[in-house]
Design a protein around this motif. Structure first.
Motif, PDB file in Angstrom:
ATOM      1  N   TYR A 186      36.075  41.845  42.394  1.00  0.00           N
ATOM      2  CA  TYR A 186      36.118  41.525  40.971  1.00  0.00           C
ATOM      3  C   TYR A 186      36.752  42.626  40.116  1.00  0.00           C
ATOM      4  CZ  TYR A 186      33.575  37.399  42.123  1.00  0.00           C
ATOM      5  OH  TYR A 186      33.246  36.191  42.651  1.00  0.00           O
ATOM      6  N   VAL A 187      37.443  43.573  40.737  1.00  0.00           N
ATOM      7  CA  VAL A 187      38.065  44.654  39.969  1.00  0.00           C
ATOM      8  C   VAL A 187      39.103  44.085  38.994  1.00  0.00           C
ATOM      9  CG1 VAL A 187      39.541  46.679  40.105  1.00  0.00           C
ATOM     10  CG2 VAL A 187      37.658  46.425  41.725  1.00  0.00           C
ATOM     11  N   MET A 188      39.993  43.250  39.513  1.00  0.00           N
ATOM     12  CA  MET A 188      41.047  42.708  38.654  1.00  0.00           C
ATOM     13  C   MET A 188      40.472  41.736  37.625  1.00  0.00           C
ATOM     14  SD  MET A 188      43.711  44.301  39.589  1.00  0.00           S
ATOM     15  CE  MET A 188      45.187  43.473  39.042  1.00  0.00           C
ATOM     16  N   TYR A 189      39.427  41.020  38.032  1.00  0.00           N
ATOM     17  CA  TYR A 189      38.770  40.108  37.087  1.00  0.00           C
ATOM     18  C   TYR A 189      38.203  40.893  35.900  1.00  0.00           C
ATOM     19  CZ  TYR A 189      38.939  36.119  40.316  1.00  0.00           C
ATOM     20  OH  TYR A 189      39.356  35.084  41.115  1.00  0.00           O
ATOM     21  N   VAL A 217      36.401  34.629  32.820  1.00  0.00           N
ATOM     22  CA  VAL A 217      37.765  34.671  33.338  1.00  0.00           C
ATOM     23  C   VAL A 217      37.814  34.261  34.805  1.00  0.00           C
ATOM     24  CG1 VAL A 217      38.648  36.376  31.713  1.00  0.00           C
ATOM     25  CG2 VAL A 217      37.556  37.144  33.815  1.00  0.00           C
ATOM     26  N   CYS A 218      36.664  33.760  35.312  1.00  0.00           N
ATOM     27  CA  CYS A 218      36.655  33.227  36.673  1.00  0.00           C
ATOM     28  C   CYS A 218      36.447  31.719  36.566  1.00  0.00           C
ATOM     29  CB  CYS A 218      35.512  33.852  37.468  1.00  0.00           C
ATOM     30  SG  CYS A 218      33.932  33.755  36.630  1.00  0.00           S
ATOM     31  N   GLY A 219      36.493  31.041  37.692  1.00  0.00           N
ATOM     32  CA  GLY A 219      36.340  29.583  37.655  1.00  0.00           C
ATOM     33  C   GLY A 219      34.888  29.170  37.572  1.00  0.00           C
ATOM     34  N   VAL A 230      47.899  46.878  40.043  1.00  0.00           N
ATOM     35  CA  VAL A 230      47.434  46.941  41.426  1.00  0.00           C
ATOM     36  C   VAL A 230      47.956  48.207  42.089  1.00  0.00           C
ATOM     37  CG1 VAL A 230      47.669  45.873  43.707  1.00  0.00           C
ATOM     38  CG2 VAL A 230      47.162  44.455  41.716  1.00  0.00           C
ATOM     39  N   LYS A 231      49.235  48.510  41.827  1.00  0.00           N
ATOM     40  CA  LYS A 231      49.841  49.698  42.430  1.00  0.00           C
ATOM     41  C   LYS A 231      49.142  50.966  41.917  1.00  0.00           C
ATOM     42  CE  LYS A 231      54.288  51.897  43.318  1.00  0.00           C
ATOM     43  NZ  LYS A 231      53.782  53.218  42.914  1.00  0.00           N
ATOM     44  N   PRO A 281      43.391  37.872  43.484  1.00  0.00           N
ATOM     45  CA  PRO A 281      43.659  38.439  42.150  1.00  0.00           C
ATOM     46  C   PRO A 281      44.773  39.477  42.151  1.00  0.00           C
ATOM     47  CG  PRO A 281      41.561  39.219  42.994  1.00  0.00           C
ATOM     48  CD  PRO A 281      42.024  38.162  43.933  1.00  0.00           C
ATOM     49  N   THR A 282      45.141  39.976  43.331  1.00  0.00           N
ATOM     50  CA  THR A 282      46.207  40.982  43.351  1.00  0.00           C
ATOM     51  C   THR A 282      47.575  40.325  43.525  1.00  0.00           C
ATOM     52  OG1 THR A 282      45.994  41.243  45.722  1.00  0.00           O
ATOM     53  CG2 THR A 282      44.695  42.721  44.347  1.00  0.00           C
ATOM     54  N   SER A 283      47.594  38.976  43.588  1.00  0.00           N
ATOM     55  CA  SER A 283      48.867  38.314  43.893  1.00  0.00           C
ATOM     56  C   SER A 283      49.660  37.950  42.634  1.00  0.00           C
ATOM     57  CB  SER A 283      48.590  37.045  44.707  1.00  0.00           C
ATOM     58  OG  SER A 283      47.891  36.124  43.904  1.00  0.00           O
TER      59      SER A 283
END
Lengths: 371, 303
Positions: free
Chosen positions: A301-304, A141-143, A288-289, A278-280
């Motif tokens: 890499y938390v959101m990843y 899920v990353c580039g 995120v909240k 990743p939080t955007s």
């Protein structure tokens, strides 16, 4: 029967019962460096994956089955990665794995998972070799490092309109790989680089190379490598009066880039490609909240990892929990994640990479362009 | 034309730094016949001391460049000199008289100790010092220009002054005479009343101070450093010392300049990918035709 024997039998019956119950769950491994020098990244993986698993379980699990996570520690070492992969497959009977973190771990472990028909989704391994070997069960899920080069090349051609590009690399696997990827896209656009050279890692004096860049009159200098060489290089360019744009990749995304360059003045205007914050993503705002409310900053890499777990769960749901079918399903379908819609190509790479251009400013900070 | 001249300037300033560090190798070899492999790491330590000195000076509110640079030089040279002395005391003196191999291993061990000690205490990350002196002198030549930054000019002047002072000390003073006597024949020198242990210590300290001079100048010029900077530059300086003739003081400087120039010219005119291949091939060729280096004298068997 003596009392002790009864007790023992009861205990083993209880264990057996617990194990049967566990086998009814969906076991998913979270593999990464949970100890060692890169343990901070392992914690990020675990935070993201466990939060996602909890959210999925709270919403009813996968087809009613609860996700059970198993921590697998590879310490970013290829040998240990293979042994934990074997353990996940044999004794934990995992159907899917979120991980590993390091490409050097993900690649050898993926062979074990392929043999066992286990789905593997990595949140962080960017080396092209991970998916290029054509295994059906690997996704990320990353580039990829070469997608990063593509983004840089199209920016150089479309946005900067540059025709005289100097390509510099550090002769290392990552740096040269990135520079070569950028160069091949650049050439495909019809722009031929005016200079292509390697420098030596660990050196600090690149004045001779800078003078050469000056002599070919480059308007853009692309550098594949790390900040330890990029800092002195860009400084010596500016000192010799070169105003050419300096572009590099995620190898310079560190505050140390400013300290090796000597001052923020030298990094002002330097461009670099790096994954979008990743939080955007709008889709992830609530998550995120939630992380921030519980005192966990969704950094790195938390959101990843959160997204990787969502991808795994969605695929298993659509394949009756059969990981082999889940892999097939993922190659053909899109998944909604906290990092937007993710779709994969036949190799398991993202169809649309999330690399964007960042720019460094006079204060020595970087921000996404056009934000 | 301007490009070639610019490469000469680049090579000269790089070479003078190699030369300064090479002095440490050449002097220690001259006096006890061994290579001090910890020397590159002494240079690395001096980069950290430079940062400490600048931080201390700015803590006391000193901002003028001349005061900062001389304050930093004095502080760094002194502390690095102490390092040189301690290293000799700890790693070499107890092994005096043992086989060359044990001293060699001890030297490599010292190098690893220094690297790891700095890495553990300071962290593996890149550090930097702020730019203190910027700007350059520029000469227009045809369409282009040749320039030298003030900092590079300062490096050139400082290293030649350092060399000149050192040559004077070795050639003209009593201390220098004792050094040369010890180099020629340690046993006889000691019979004639020279404290050879003290002289050997002094030579280590001199080598360390020259590395410190280079450390201050290079750190101020390039800004960044880490625990590993001593390795590559140490190998280059060692090469320069061998190229010029190990044991010979002017040879170290000449070797440094030749190495710097050949690197810059090869990188600038042909390819920077292969500049190290070229420099080291040059070393091999020179050693084939002049085994003792350019200015070295062949070792005469003492009777």
């Amino acid at each position: 029967m003596s009392n002790a024997v009864v007790k023992k039998t009861l205990v083993s019956l209880a264990i057996a019962g617990a194990m049967t119950a566990a086998q009814a769950d969906v076991v998913i491994g979270v593999a990464g460096p949970h100890t060692g020098a890169y343990a901070a990244f392992g914690a990020q993986l675990w935070n993201g994956a466990s939060a996602a698993a909890k959210a999925i379980n709270d919403a009813g699990g996968i087809d009613g089955e609860m996700i059970k996570l198993v921590k697998a520690d590879d310490a970013c070492e290829p040998k240990q990665a293979v042994s934990v992969a074997n353990r996940l497959v044999d004794s934990d009977e995992a159907v899917a794995v979120v991980g590993h973190f390091c490409s050097s771990s993900s690649i050898p472990a993926s062979n074990i998972y392929e043999e066992a028909g286990v789905l593997q989704v990595t949140p962080a391994s960017t080396n092209p070799g991970y998916t290029d070997r054509g295994l059906p069960n690997v996704f990320r899920v990353c580039g990829r490092d070469d997608q990063q080069g593509d983004v840089a090349a199209s920016y150089i051609v479309d946005e900067l309109g540059a025709t005289r590009v100097a390509v510099i690399h550090d002769k290392d696997t990552y740096g040269k790989g990135l520079a070569d990827a950028m160069k091949s896209t650049l050439n495909a656009y019809g722009v031929k680089e005016v200079l292509y050279e390697g420098l030596t890692r660990g050196e600090k004096d690149f004045n001779a190379l800078v003078t050469k860049i000056r002599s070919v009159d480059a308007d853009v200098v692309y550098f594949g490598g790390l900040h330890s060489e990029a800092g002195p290089l860009v400084r010596q360019m500016r000192e010799q009066g070169l105003t050419a744009k300096f572009i590099s990749g995620d190898g310079i995304v560190s505050d140390e880039f400013v300290s090796v360059a000597g001052s923020a003045d030298y990094v002002d205007g330097v461009l670099m490609t790096f994954g979008a914050d990743p939080t955007s993503y709008a889709a992830g705002k609530a998550v995120v909240k939630k992380f921030r409310d519980s005192g966990v900053e969704p950094e790195g890499y938390v959101m990843y990892s959160y997204a990787a777990m969502q991808v795994v769960a969605e695929a298993l749901k659509n394949a009756d929990l059969d990981p082999v079918k889940a892999s097939d399903w993922l190659h053909a379908n899109k998944v909604e994640t906290v990092m937007g819609t993710k779709a994969f190509d036949e190799k398991g790479d993202l169809l649309v990479s999330d690399y964007v251009m960042y720019e460094w400013d006079k204060q020595g900070k970087y921000s996404m362009l056009g934000m | 034309m301007d490009i070639i001249l610019q490469q000469l300037v680049n090579g000269l300033s790089l070479g003078s730094v190699y030369g300064l560090i090479a002095i440490g190798y050449t002097m220690v070899y001259g006096i006890i016949g061994m290579i001090n492999f910890a020397h590159g790491d002494v240079y690395m330590v001096s980069a950290y001391i430079t940062a400490v000195a600048i931080a201390l000076l700015s803590f006391f509110g000193i901002e003028s460049f001349p005061v900062i640079i001389f304050g930093t030089l004095i502080f760094t040279i002194f502390v690095t000199g102490v390092y040189g002395w301690v290293i000799e005391r700890v790693a070499y003196r107890p092994l005096r008289g043992s086989s060359r191999l044990s001293i060699l291993i001890s030297a490599i061990g010292m190098s690893l100790i220094l690297q790891n000690y700095v890495q553990l205490s300071q962290g593996a990350k890149q550090q930097g010092v702020p730019t203190l002196l910027s700007g350059a002198i520029r000469f227009d030549i045809g369409d282009g220009f040749v320039q030298i930054t003030y900092m590079k000019l300062f490096i050139l002047v400082a290293s030649f002054v350092g060399m000149a002072v050192l040559t004077y000390i070795i050639q003209k003073t009593k201390l220098g005479r004792m050094c040369r006597a010890t180099q020629q024949d340690p046993k006889m020198a000691s019979i004639l009343g020279i404290d050879t242990d003290k002289i050997i210590s002094t030579v280590f300290v001199i080598g360390a101070t020259m590395a410190a001079l280079a450390g201050v100048l290079v750190t101020l010029d390039y800004g960044g450093f880490d625990f590993y900077v001593g390795f590559i530059i140490g190998i280059k300086a060692f090469t320069a010392a061998v190229l010029g003739g190990i044991g010979s003081l002017p040879g170290a400087m000449l070797g440094g300049i030749i190495l710097g120039l050949s690197e810059a010219l090869f990188a600038g005119l042909i390819s920077s990918d292969y500049k190290d291949v070229f420099s080291f091939s040059l070393l091999v060729v020179i050693l084939i035709f002049r085994p003792s280096g350019l200015l070295g004298k062949p070792e005469v068997e003492k009777v």
